[in-house]
Design an enzyme around this catalytic site. Structure first.
Site, PDB file in Angstrom:
ATOM      1  N   HIS A 133      29.191  46.071  43.246  1.00  0.00           N
ATOM      2  CA  HIS A 133      28.583  46.332  42.135  1.00  0.00           C
ATOM      3  C   HIS A 133      27.659  45.146  41.596  1.00  0.00           C
ATOM      4  O   HIS A 133      26.613  45.142  41.216  1.00  0.00           O
ATOM      5  CB  HIS A 133      29.358  46.718  41.043  1.00  0.00           C
ATOM      6  CG  HIS A 133      30.172  48.011  41.419  1.00  0.00           C
ATOM      7  ND1 HIS A 133      29.664  49.085  41.642  1.00  0.00           N
ATOM      8  CD2 HIS A 133      31.741  48.384  41.396  1.00  0.00           C
ATOM      9  CE1 HIS A 133      30.666  50.249  41.663  1.00  0.00           C
ATOM     10  NE2 HIS A 133      31.839  49.770  41.946  1.00  0.00           N
TER      11      HIS A 133
ATOM     12  N   HIS B 138      34.616  45.478  47.042  1.00  0.00           N
ATOM     13  CA  HIS B 138      34.217  46.657  46.211  1.00  0.00           C
ATOM     14  C   HIS B 138      33.382  46.407  44.900  1.00  0.00           C
ATOM     15  O   HIS B 138      32.385  46.752  44.861  1.00  0.00           O
ATOM     16  CB  HIS B 138      35.349  47.574  45.912  1.00  0.00           C
ATOM     17  CG  HIS B 138      35.246  48.752  45.060  1.00  0.00           C
ATOM     18  ND1 HIS B 138      34.814  49.911  45.508  1.00  0.00           N
ATOM     19  CD2 HIS B 138      34.786  48.830  43.634  1.00  0.00           C
ATOM     20  CE1 HIS B 138      34.500  50.902  44.501  1.00  0.00           C
ATOM     21  NE2 HIS B 138      34.487  50.191  43.507  1.00  0.00           N
ATOM     22  N   GLU B 139      34.152  45.535  44.320  1.00  0.00           N
ATOM     23  CA  GLU B 139      33.338  44.916  42.807  1.00  0.00           C
ATOM     24  C   GLU B 139      32.313  43.987  43.220  1.00  0.00           C
ATOM     25  O   GLU B 139      31.204  43.981  42.399  1.00  0.00           O
ATOM     26  CB  GLU B 139      34.468  44.015  42.047  1.00  0.00           C
ATOM     27  CG  GLU B 139      35.492  44.868  41.678  1.00  0.00           C
ATOM     28  CD  GLU B 139      35.234  46.183  40.888  1.00  0.00           C
ATOM     29  OE1 GLU B 139      34.142  46.382  40.129  1.00  0.00           O
ATOM     30  OE2 GLU B 139      36.101  47.138  41.062  1.00  0.00           O
TER      31      GLU B 139
END
Length: 401
Positions: free
Chosen positions: A25, A21-22
């Site tokens: 980004h 998920h990170e």
């Protein structure tokens, strides 16, 4: 040993989910020329870190999430250096900022889909559109249950068959109340030994009603023999798990993903109402198996599934976690990704109307005005997380009994 393996594997799966998920980004930010300062799994004190290409990668003490620190996420960033100024996020076009803020959500949606795509081809997925209506497969006699859990010998067609119910009949109503599943019918019958009830069935194009006098049998409940009702009807097997080819798995995974995402939306909407039940479970109340779980609880359930060799369910739950993380992060409030996206869209809409009025853009939004909301929501999340973790230790959810 298998249970411990499952716990460890699911915990690693959660860590991988957060990391990816990170990473969503981080990679989108770098693609648009933004500076990523830190990429961490966990919060709090740093356990390990390494610096590479001006980014610090690390693991923190509290495994409750992760973060990707991008320079200049807002104009109120107090730690901007002169060297970082060409790479600040808030100076980038609005659409690039939205893509970066959505990067983690996109990764979780893709990862959830890929997990289910593999499950569809290996073990099969449940068909959310399958017909699960209660249909009679056979009529049989009513037998007492023995101490070892097996059923004693019996003869005859049982109360249902004697009343006129036949294989192929679909149960519609029980004493005037709609029957959705065979389990619902069993629960209604169980508590009515010797009673006469009305059963409404669908047979072909006809709807028929039968008065049925239930038998009284012995059933083993919580280690004790009790009198229970019996109707002598056997459910037609539900063929809801379907295995698919590579091509067929694509629409099947899409349909099941839509079903899971819809269920996740409802689950998030009901989340606040479930918290009182979690608190009550800490003090001895029964734990709702459909209530929220922490990383601890989810890993324990993962251990149960591996111990029972239910690998398909294990990976399906991991896919569900990815969908939950994606949608939960879209909540349009800080500190969620959706909150940051809402601010960017607000800036764009605000400047659009300013342009109509002949005014210049107003510049970046003042995030300091959102800090009280951010602190309140963050404190509430940490408090709720602590309560759920305590409940998962004191009164954990057990899917397999």
């Amino acid at each position: 040993m298998a249970n411990l393996l499952g716990i460890v594997l699911f915990a690693l799966g959660i860590c991988l989910t957060v990391a990816l998920h990170e990473a969503g980004h981080m990679f989108t930010a770098r693609a648009f020329g933004m500076r990523v300062r830190r990429f961490f799994i966990g919060f709090g004190p740093t356990l390990w870190s390494v610096r590479k290409n001006k980014t610090e990668y690390g693991v923190a003490a509290l495994p409750l999430g992760g973060f990707c620190d991008i320079a200049g996420m807002s104009s109120q960033d107090e730690f901007i250096t002169e060297e970082e100024r060409p790479y600040l996020m808030y100076k980038k076009p609005w659409w690039q900022r939205v893509i970066v803020l959505s990067g983690g959500v996109a990764v979780n949606l893709i990862l959830g889909f890929l997990i289910l795509f593999v499950v569809a081809q290996t073990s099969g997925l449940a068909n959310p559109n399958a017909d699960v209506r209660p249909v009679v497969d056979e009529v049989t006699c009513s037998a007492d249950q023995l101490d070892n859990g097996e059923l004693a010998e019996c003869s005859g067609t049982g109360p249902g068959g004697e009343a006129g119910i036949e294989p192929g009949d679909r149960i519609l109503n029980f004493n005037g109340e709609p029957v959705e599943t065979f389990q619902q019918l069993r629960e209604e019958v169980l508590v009515r030994p010797g009673e006469t009830v009305d059963i409404e069935v669908e047979r072909g194009n006809s709807v028929l009603e039968f008065p049925v006098t239930l038998d009284t049998v012995e059933r083993l409940v919580d280690g004790e023999m009790v009198e229970a009702g019996s109707i002598g009807l056997v459910q037609r097997p539900l063929d809801i798990i379907e295995k698919h080819s590579f091509v067929g798995a694509i629409p099947a995974t899409w349909n099941y993903s839509m079903y899971m995402l819809n269920a996740t939306v409802h689950g998030i909407a009901e989340f606040p109402s479930k918290i009182p039940g979690v608190v009550a479970s800490i003090f001895g109340a029964e734990r709702d198996v459909e209530g929220p779980m922490s990383v601890v609880g989810a890993s324990r359930v993962g251990g149960e599934l591996v111990e029972a060799n239910l690998w398909a369910a294990f990976f399906t739950m991991l896919a569900s976690l990815n969908y939950f993380l994606a949608l939960f992060n879209l909540i349009p409030l800080p500190p969620f990704d959706g909150g940051h996206i809402a601010v960017v869209l607000y800036e764009k809409i605000r400047d659009f109307f300013r342009k109509i009025r002949g005014k210049s853009p107003a510049g970046p939004a003042d995030y300091t005005k959102l800090m009280p909301i951010t602190y309140v929501i963050a404190a509430a999340l940490m408090s709720v997380a602590a309560v759920i973790i305590v409940a998962d230790f004191v009164n954990p959810i057990k899917l397999l009994g």
